[in-house]
Write a protein that holds these residues in place. Structure first.
Motif, PDB file in Angstrom:
ATOM      1  N   ALA A   1       1.217  -1.407  -0.230  1.00 27.26           N
ATOM      2  CA  ALA A   1      -0.108  -0.213   0.408  1.00 27.26           C
ATOM      3  C   ALA A   1       0.691   1.167   0.016  1.00 27.26           C
ATOM      4  O   ALA A   1       0.700   2.482  -1.013  1.00 27.26           O
ATOM      5  CB  ALA A   1      -0.995  -0.522   0.517  1.00 27.26           C
TER       6      ALA A   1
ATOM      7  N   GLN B   1     -12.317   6.720  -5.025  1.00 28.82           N
ATOM      8  CA  GLN B   1     -12.461   7.581  -3.321  1.00 28.82           C
ATOM      9  C   GLN B   1     -11.142   7.916  -2.762  1.00 28.82           C
ATOM     10  O   GLN B   1     -11.184   8.137  -1.598  1.00 28.82           O
ATOM     11  CB  GLN B   1     -13.925   7.178  -1.787  1.00 28.82           C
ATOM     12  CG  GLN B   1     -15.243   6.792  -3.275  1.00 28.82           C
ATOM     13  CD  GLN B   1     -15.584   9.034  -2.839  1.00 28.82           C
ATOM     14  OE1 GLN B   1     -14.879   9.293  -3.719  1.00 28.82           O
ATOM     15  NE2 GLN B   1     -15.601   9.305  -2.100  1.00 28.82           N
ATOM     16  N   LEU B   2     -10.385   6.218  -2.801  1.00 29.52           N
ATOM     17  CA  LEU B   2      -9.192   5.515  -2.437  1.00 29.52           C
ATOM     18  C   LEU B   2      -7.593   7.084  -2.459  1.00 29.52           C
ATOM     19  O   LEU B   2      -7.139   6.584  -2.164  1.00 29.52           O
ATOM     20  CB  LEU B   2      -8.868   5.049  -1.882  1.00 29.52           C
ATOM     21  CG  LEU B   2      -9.785   3.784  -1.260  1.00 29.52           C
ATOM     22  CD1 LEU B   2      -9.562   2.128  -1.837  1.00 29.52           C
ATOM     23  CD2 LEU B   2      -9.343   3.762  -0.003  1.00 29.52           C
ATOM     24  N   THR B   3      -8.003   6.740  -4.143  1.00 28.94           N
ATOM     25  CA  THR B   3      -6.862   7.767  -5.133  1.00 28.94           C
ATOM     26  C   THR B   3      -6.822   9.402  -5.619  1.00 28.94           C
ATOM     27  O   THR B   3      -6.505   9.894  -5.397  1.00 28.94           O
ATOM     28  CB  THR B   3      -7.389   6.827  -6.505  1.00 28.94           C
ATOM     29  OG1 THR B   3      -8.253   6.975  -7.455  1.00 28.94           O
ATOM     30  CG2 THR B   3      -6.054   5.526  -5.851  1.00 28.94           C
TER      31      THR B   3
ATOM     32  N   ILE C   1     -13.056   1.016   2.407  1.00 26.57           N
ATOM     33  CA  ILE C   1     -12.256   2.004   1.536  1.00 26.57           C
ATOM     34  C   ILE C   1     -11.434   2.409   3.324  1.00 26.57           C
ATOM     35  O   ILE C   1     -10.603   3.029   3.412  1.00 26.57           O
ATOM     36  CB  ILE C   1     -13.421   3.302   1.816  1.00 26.57           C
ATOM     37  CG1 ILE C   1     -14.215   3.938   0.313  1.00 26.57           C
ATOM     38  CG2 ILE C   1     -13.144   4.658   2.013  1.00 26.57           C
ATOM     39  CD1 ILE C   1     -14.707   4.573  -0.218  1.00 26.57           C
ATOM     40  N   GLU C   2     -13.189   2.484   4.192  1.00 27.05           N
ATOM     41  CA  GLU C   2     -11.582   2.154   6.126  1.00 27.05           C
ATOM     42  C   GLU C   2     -10.158   1.193   6.144  1.00 27.05           C
ATOM     43  O   GLU C   2      -9.216   1.624   6.361  1.00 27.05           O
ATOM     44  CB  GLU C   2     -12.750   1.510   6.576  1.00 27.05           C
ATOM     45  CG  GLU C   2     -13.976   2.278   7.152  1.00 27.05           C
ATOM     46  CD  GLU C   2     -14.971   1.773   7.787  1.00 27.05           C
ATOM     47  OE1 GLU C   2     -14.713   1.055   8.521  1.00 27.05           O
ATOM     48  OE2 GLU C   2     -15.864   2.195   8.447  1.00 27.05           O
ATOM     49  N   ARG C   3     -10.554  -0.657   5.111  1.00 25.14           N
ATOM     50  CA  ARG C   3      -9.082  -0.978   4.675  1.00 25.14           C
ATOM     51  C   ARG C   3      -8.212  -0.450   3.982  1.00 25.14           C
ATOM     52  O   ARG C   3      -7.971  -1.557   3.036  1.00 25.14           O
ATOM     53  CB  ARG C   3      -9.919  -2.111   4.635  1.00 25.14           C
ATOM     54  CG  ARG C   3     -10.754  -3.322   6.630  1.00 25.14           C
ATOM     55  CD  ARG C   3     -11.002  -3.893   6.239  1.00 25.14           C
ATOM     56  NE  ARG C   3     -12.005  -4.966   7.091  1.00 25.14           N
ATOM     57  CZ  ARG C   3     -12.929  -5.261   7.393  1.00 25.14           C
ATOM     58  NH1 ARG C   3     -12.965  -6.488   6.647  1.00 25.14           N
ATOM     59  NH2 ARG C   3     -13.533  -5.642   8.596  1.00 25.14           N
ATOM     60  N   ARG C   4      -8.193   0.716   4.043  1.00 22.47           N
ATOM     61  CA  ARG C   4      -7.494   1.929   2.374  1.00 22.47           C
ATOM     62  C   ARG C   4      -6.503   0.748   2.581  1.00 22.47           C
ATOM     63  O   ARG C   4      -5.942   0.963   1.119  1.00 22.47           O
ATOM     64  CB  ARG C   4      -7.378   2.602   3.266  1.00 22.47           C
ATOM     65  CG  ARG C   4      -6.561   3.894   2.329  1.00 22.47           C
ATOM     66  CD  ARG C   4      -5.683   5.309   2.943  1.00 22.47           C
ATOM     67  NE  ARG C   4      -6.163   6.099   1.582  1.00 22.47           N
ATOM     68  CZ  ARG C   4      -4.843   5.943   0.664  1.00 22.47           C
ATOM     69  NH1 ARG C   4      -4.193   5.200   0.522  1.00 22.47           N
ATOM     70  NH2 ARG C   4      -5.171   7.190  -0.330  1.00 22.47           N
ATOM     71  N   SER C   5      -4.741   0.420   3.540  1.00 24.08           N
ATOM     72  CA  SER C   5      -4.243  -0.079   3.130  1.00 24.08           C
ATOM     73  C   SER C   5      -4.149  -1.852   2.600  1.00 24.08           C
ATOM     74  O   SER C   5      -3.851  -2.244   0.825  1.00 24.08           O
ATOM     75  CB  SER C   5      -2.901  -0.424   3.979  1.00 24.08           C
ATOM     76  OG  SER C   5      -2.471   0.789   4.887  1.00 24.08           O
TER      77      SER C   5
ATOM     78  N   TYR D   1      -6.803  -2.601   0.098  1.00 22.83           N
ATOM     79  CA  TYR D   1      -7.559  -2.111  -0.681  1.00 22.83           C
ATOM     80  C   TYR D   1      -6.702  -1.510  -1.615  1.00 22.83           C
ATOM     81  O   TYR D   1      -6.476  -2.458  -2.449  1.00 22.83           O
ATOM     82  CB  TYR D   1      -8.722  -0.868  -0.873  1.00 22.83           C
ATOM     83  CG  TYR D   1     -10.050  -1.155  -2.069  1.00 22.83           C
ATOM     84  CD1 TYR D   1     -10.783  -2.127  -1.774  1.00 22.83           C
ATOM     85  CD2 TYR D   1      -9.166  -0.949  -3.562  1.00 22.83           C
ATOM     86  CE1 TYR D   1     -11.680  -2.033  -2.820  1.00 22.83           C
ATOM     87  CE2 TYR D   1     -10.032  -1.266  -4.375  1.00 22.83           C
ATOM     88  CZ  TYR D   1     -11.133  -2.012  -4.401  1.00 22.83           C
ATOM     89  OH  TYR D   1     -12.379  -2.148  -5.680  1.00 22.83           O
ATOM     90  N   LEU D   2      -5.342  -0.627  -1.186  1.00 23.00           N
ATOM     91  CA  LEU D   2      -4.364  -0.276  -3.098  1.00 23.00           C
ATOM     92  C   LEU D   2      -3.550  -1.406  -2.912  1.00 23.00           C
ATOM     93  O   LEU D   2      -2.814  -1.777  -3.259  1.00 23.00           O
ATOM     94  CB  LEU D   2      -3.737   0.302  -1.551  1.00 23.00           C
ATOM     95  CG  LEU D   2      -4.696   1.767  -1.145  1.00 23.00           C
ATOM     96  CD1 LEU D   2      -3.661   2.633  -0.230  1.00 23.00           C
ATOM     97  CD2 LEU D   2      -5.273   3.142  -2.737  1.00 23.00           C
TER      98      LEU D   2
END
Length: 190
Positions: free
Chosen positions: A20, A163-165, A96-100, A102-103
């Motif tokens: 991530a 939303q993440l990027t 989205i909360e688990r951003r790392s 998902y990335l």
């Protein structure tokens, strides 16, 4: 290979964080050792090669993505558009909360374009998950059909990436929950 399940999980979690933060090119055994705060060489004792590490991280992503039982119950009981919206809002929020996580998954999916075994593993897993979602959707009596699930999968995956990027692109269009509701209503009717 060493067999300490807790340490293996710690190394896999460290690899997710590394992916991530640094991308696939930054994923080295030494980097994972450092992030996991273990002695240099520990990762190589648990994973035979970088490909082995990538494959096991890909499988571990699904452990980290797993919904809680309440979310599964809500999904199984969703029979109206409003209930489906609430379920999809929960799914998107969790991812989205688990951003790392998902990335890291995005990094691994890009890496899969160069690694046939990784691509095969992801393809099989995502295809199975999509089939299970189609079956669950039909069983719940939620509005729509197989195509509804497929379009929701594609649209919401795109929304999560956005939303993440590039969260500023849709900032004037409402909250993430508003955007999920827009997508679900557009696809499932109401």
């Amino acid at each position: 290979m060493v067999s300490n399940p807790e340490r293996r999980i710690a190394l896999l979690d460290a690899a997710i964080e590394t992916l991530a933060d640094e991308g696939a090119r930054g994923l080295t055994f030494r980097m994972v050792d450092g992030r996991a705060a273990v002695p240099i060489g520990t990762t190589s004792n648990y994973f035979a090669s970088r490909d082995d590490l990538l494959t096991q991280v890909a499988a571990h992503l699904y452990v980290r993505f797993a919904p809680d039982p309440d979310e599964l119950d809500r999904a199984a009981a969703a029979s109206t558009v409003d209930e489906l919206i609430m379920v999809m809002q929960g799914v998107v929020a969790r991812l989205i909360e688990r951003r790392s996580v998902y990335l890291a998954m995005l990094e691994l999916r890009l890496e899969a374009t160069r690694r046939p075994a990784l691509q095969e593993m992801f393809t099989e897993r995502v295809r199975d998950d999509l089939a299970a979602n189609v079956a669950g959707h039909a069983a719940s009596g939620a509005p729509g059909d197989r195509n509804t699930v497929i379009v929701l999968y594609v649209a919401l995956a795109g929304l999560i990436i956005e939303q993440l990027t590039l969260p500023g692109v849709l900032a004037d269009e409402g909250s993430t929950d508003d955007l999920v509701a827009l997508v679900v209503r557009s696809v499932a009717g109401d």
